[in-house]
Design a protein around this motif. Structure first.
Motif, PDB file in Angstrom:
ATOM      1  N   LEU A 219      18.661  -8.289  16.868  1.00 34.92           N
ATOM      2  CA  LEU A 219      19.335  -9.466  17.399  1.00 34.92           C
ATOM      3  C   LEU A 219      20.406  -9.037  18.386  1.00 34.92           C
ATOM      4  N   ASN A 220      20.396  -9.636  19.556  1.00 35.98           N
ATOM      5  CA  ASN A 220      21.400  -9.329  20.572  1.00 35.98           C
ATOM      6  C   ASN A 220      22.515 -10.370  20.551  1.00 35.98           C
ATOM      7  N   GLY A 221      23.708  -9.955  20.932  1.00 35.12           N
ATOM      8  CA  GLY A 221      24.827 -10.887  21.003  1.00 35.12           C
ATOM      9  C   GLY A 221      25.625 -10.916  19.720  1.00 35.12           C
ATOM     10  N   VAL A 222      26.420 -11.958  19.576  1.00 33.68           N
ATOM     11  CA  VAL A 222      27.307 -12.105  18.421  1.00 33.68           C
ATOM     12  C   VAL A 222      26.485 -12.283  17.151  1.00 33.68           C
ATOM     13  N   PHE A 223      26.812 -11.501  16.130  1.00 30.11           N
ATOM     14  CA  PHE A 223      26.089 -11.604  14.870  1.00 30.11           C
ATOM     15  C   PHE A 223      27.031 -11.760  13.685  1.00 30.11           C
ATOM     16  N   TRP A 224      28.351 -11.771  13.914  1.00 32.53           N
ATOM     17  CA  TRP A 224      29.315 -11.809  12.822  1.00 32.53           C
ATOM     18  C   TRP A 224      29.928 -13.203  12.608  1.00 32.53           C
ATOM     19  N   GLU A 225      29.420 -14.198  13.320  1.00 32.55           N
ATOM     20  CA  GLU A 225      29.907 -15.565  13.131  1.00 32.55           C
ATOM     21  C   GLU A 225      28.751 -16.445  12.652  1.00 32.55           C
ATOM     22  N   SER A 226      28.201 -16.083  11.523  1.00 33.01           N
ATOM     23  CA  SER A 226      27.019 -16.758  10.992  1.00 33.01           C
ATOM     24  C   SER A 226      27.333 -18.200  10.585  1.00 33.01           C
ATOM     25  N   PRO A 227      26.467 -19.150  10.974  1.00 32.40           N
ATOM     26  CA  PRO A 227      26.630 -20.527  10.508  1.00 32.40           C
ATOM     27  C   PRO A 227      26.119 -20.730   9.081  1.00 32.40           C
ATOM     28  N   ASP A 228      25.621 -19.664   8.458  1.00 32.64           N
ATOM     29  CA  ASP A 228      25.050 -19.775   7.119  1.00 32.64           C
ATOM     30  C   ASP A 228      25.910 -19.128   6.047  1.00 32.64           C
ATOM     31  N   ILE A 229      27.145 -18.751   6.369  1.00 33.97           N
ATOM     32  CA  ILE A 229      28.064 -18.167   5.391  1.00 33.97           C
ATOM     33  C   ILE A 229      29.298 -19.054   5.301  1.00 33.97           C
ATOM     34  N   PHE A 230      29.670 -19.424   4.078  1.00 30.37           N
ATOM     35  CA  PHE A 230      30.788 -20.338   3.868  1.00 30.37           C
ATOM     36  C   PHE A 230      31.788 -19.718   2.901  1.00 30.37           C
ATOM     37  N   ILE A 231      33.069 -19.965   3.151  1.00 29.41           N
ATOM     38  CA  ILE A 231      34.156 -19.413   2.345  1.00 29.41           C
ATOM     39  C   ILE A 231      35.123 -20.529   1.997  1.00 29.41           C
ATOM     40  N   THR A 232      35.565 -20.552   0.747  1.00 33.94           N
ATOM     41  CA  THR A 232      36.642 -21.450   0.329  1.00 33.94           C
ATOM     42  C   THR A 232      37.732 -20.600  -0.304  1.00 33.94           C
ATOM     43  N   PRO A 233      38.929 -20.531   0.313  1.00 32.94           N
ATOM     44  CA  PRO A 233      40.021 -19.725  -0.255  1.00 32.94           C
ATOM     45  C   PRO A 233      40.699 -20.448  -1.417  1.00 32.94           C
ATOM     46  N   ASP A 234      41.443 -19.675  -2.189  1.00 30.56           N
ATOM     47  CA  ASP A 234      42.203 -20.207  -3.336  1.00 30.56           C
ATOM     48  C   ASP A 234      41.291 -20.912  -4.341  1.00 30.56           C
ATOM     49  N   LEU A 235      40.086 -20.403  -4.508  1.00 31.03           N
ATOM     50  CA  LEU A 235      39.139 -20.984  -5.444  1.00 31.03           C
ATOM     51  C   LEU A 235      38.296 -19.872  -6.047  1.00 31.03           C
ATOM     52  N   ALA A 236      38.331 -19.747  -7.371  1.00 32.01           N
ATOM     53  CA  ALA A 236      37.534 -18.730  -8.060  1.00 32.01           C
ATOM     54  C   ALA A 236      36.088 -19.198  -8.188  1.00 32.01           C
ATOM     55  N   ALA A 237      35.166 -18.263  -8.239  1.00 26.70           N
ATOM     56  CA  ALA A 237      33.743 -18.586  -8.273  1.00 26.70           C
ATOM     57  C   ALA A 237      33.376 -19.389  -9.515  1.00 26.70           C
ATOM     58  N   GLU A 238      33.995 -19.070 -10.660  1.00 26.92           N
ATOM     59  CA  GLU A 238      33.638 -19.788 -11.890  1.00 26.92           C
ATOM     60  C   GLU A 238      34.106 -21.243 -11.871  1.00 26.92           C
ATOM     61  N   ASP A 239      35.057 -21.575 -10.976  1.00 30.98           N
ATOM     62  CA  ASP A 239      35.544 -22.951 -10.860  1.00 30.98           C
ATOM     63  C   ASP A 239      34.936 -23.690  -9.669  1.00 30.98           C
ATOM     64  N   ALA A 240      34.162 -23.003  -8.862  1.00 35.30           N
ATOM     65  CA  ALA A 240      33.646 -23.597  -7.622  1.00 35.30           C
ATOM     66  C   ALA A 240      32.356 -24.364  -7.887  1.00 35.30           C
ATOM     67  N   PRO A 241      32.081 -25.409  -7.103  1.00 32.01           N
ATOM     68  CA  PRO A 241      30.810 -26.134  -7.221  1.00 32.01           C
ATOM     69  C   PRO A 241      29.666 -25.324  -6.624  1.00 32.01           C
ATOM     70  N   ASP A 242      28.457 -25.808  -6.850  1.00 33.73           N
ATOM     71  CA  ASP A 242      27.293 -25.107  -6.315  1.00 33.73           C
ATOM     72  C   ASP A 242      27.212 -25.205  -4.796  1.00 33.73           C
ATOM     73  N   GLN A 243      27.760 -26.267  -4.205  1.00 35.52           N
ATOM     74  CA  GLN A 243      27.771 -26.440  -2.757  1.00 35.52           C
ATOM     75  C   GLN A 243      29.182 -26.184  -2.234  1.00 35.52           C
ATOM     76  N   PRO A 244      29.307 -25.614  -1.035  1.00 36.67           N
ATOM     77  CA  PRO A 244      30.648 -25.301  -0.500  1.00 36.67           C
ATOM     78  C   PRO A 244      31.490 -26.561  -0.329  1.00 36.67           C
ATOM     79  N   SER A 245      32.737 -26.476  -0.742  1.00 35.19           N
ATOM     80  CA  SER A 245      33.652 -27.607  -0.620  1.00 35.19           C
ATOM     81  C   SER A 245      34.350 -27.635   0.730  1.00 35.19           C
ATOM     82  N   ASN A 246      34.244 -26.531   1.498  1.00 30.68           N
ATOM     83  CA  ASN A 246      34.907 -26.444   2.803  1.00 30.68           C
ATOM     84  C   ASN A 246      34.010 -25.668   3.743  1.00 30.68           C
ATOM     85  N   LEU A 247      33.472 -26.345   4.787  1.00 28.78           N
ATOM     86  CA  LEU A 247      32.538 -25.686   5.702  1.00 28.78           C
ATOM     87  C   LEU A 247      33.239 -24.844   6.754  1.00 28.78           C
TER      88      LEU A 247
END
Length: 240
Positions: A136-164
């Protein structure tokens, strides 16, 4: 000698037609039409069929069409219940060697493009418009398929991302999600999805990757309703 067909078929003289079998005899048009059945008595080389009907094509009897044939016996599945582990390994090795032998290529059978073969085609997009082609050429580190929610532990997080549009927060718990795709014609079962973090100053590659956690998911083929889904990393990430 011209056959006395009028008497045999009860036809009138004004219903006369040339037989299509090539014998050049004149035959009356009868109901139902039986020209070639009558003509068979005088043209032994021709097979009878009703004049006016489309003759059967002269096709060879081979190759045998695929499917169940008369006299076939069902094969015993190599992994049927009751087969020992050693027998399973032997059956698997035999199947692999048979594929290599029949391919005529020491590297194995040649295949077409992965997207057209009956195989899975797994991908996580590196950028918008990514269809899985690599490299793949070009930018590869800004994936639209990776989501992060800060200040939230995995065991308390829902199955779907709460913050896109979340951004990782250092020294705090973060939960990760990934949008995974199967672009192939075959479903993919028990797919392992791994989550890593990298120090970009060292280069983003396998040597600088640090495993956070992993999970498994089943995906349907590309024409199904479950060709893609979002999965959550079961482990909390605390960036330093």
């Amino acid at each position: 000698m011209k056959p006395d067909i009028d008497k045999r078929r009860g036809c009138t003289e004004n219903k006369v037609k040339i037989c299509t079998c090539g014998c050049e005899h004149e035959h009356p048009k009868t109901e139902p039409c039986k020209f070639c059945e009558v003509c068979e008595d005088y043209c032994e080389s021709q097979k009878p069929y009703c004049c006016g009907d489309v003759p059967k094509p002269n096709r060879p009897a081979y190759p045998i069409p695929p499917g169940w044939q008369e006299g076939d016996q069902p094969k015993v599945p190599p992994f049927a219940p009751g087969i020992s582990g050693e027998e399973k390994f032997k059956a698997f090795d035999k199947a692999v060697f048979e594929i290599l032998r029949s391919s005529g290529n020491p590297k194995g059978p040649k295949m077409g493009k992965r997207k057209v073969e009956y195989l899975p085609y797994l991908a996580i997009r590196a950028k918008v418009g990514d269809h899985g082609n690599r490299p793949l050429n070009g930018v590869f580190w800004e994936s639209p398929d990776i989501f992060i929610t800060p200040d939230l532990a995995a065991e308390d997080a829902p199955d779907q991302p709460s913050n896109l549009g979340g951004i990782a927060k250092a020294g705090a718990p973060n939960t990760l999600w990934a949008h995974v795709w199967n672009l192939g014609r075959s479903p993919a079962y028990n797919v392992r999805v791994e989550f890593y973090w990298c120090n970009p100053s060292l280069g983003i590659n396998g040597h600088s990757a640090n495993l956070i956690g992993f999970t498994h998911v089943d995906l349907g083929d590309r024409n199904s309703t479950k060709a893609h889904t979002i999965v959550k990393c079961p482990e909390t990430w605390v960036p330093t």
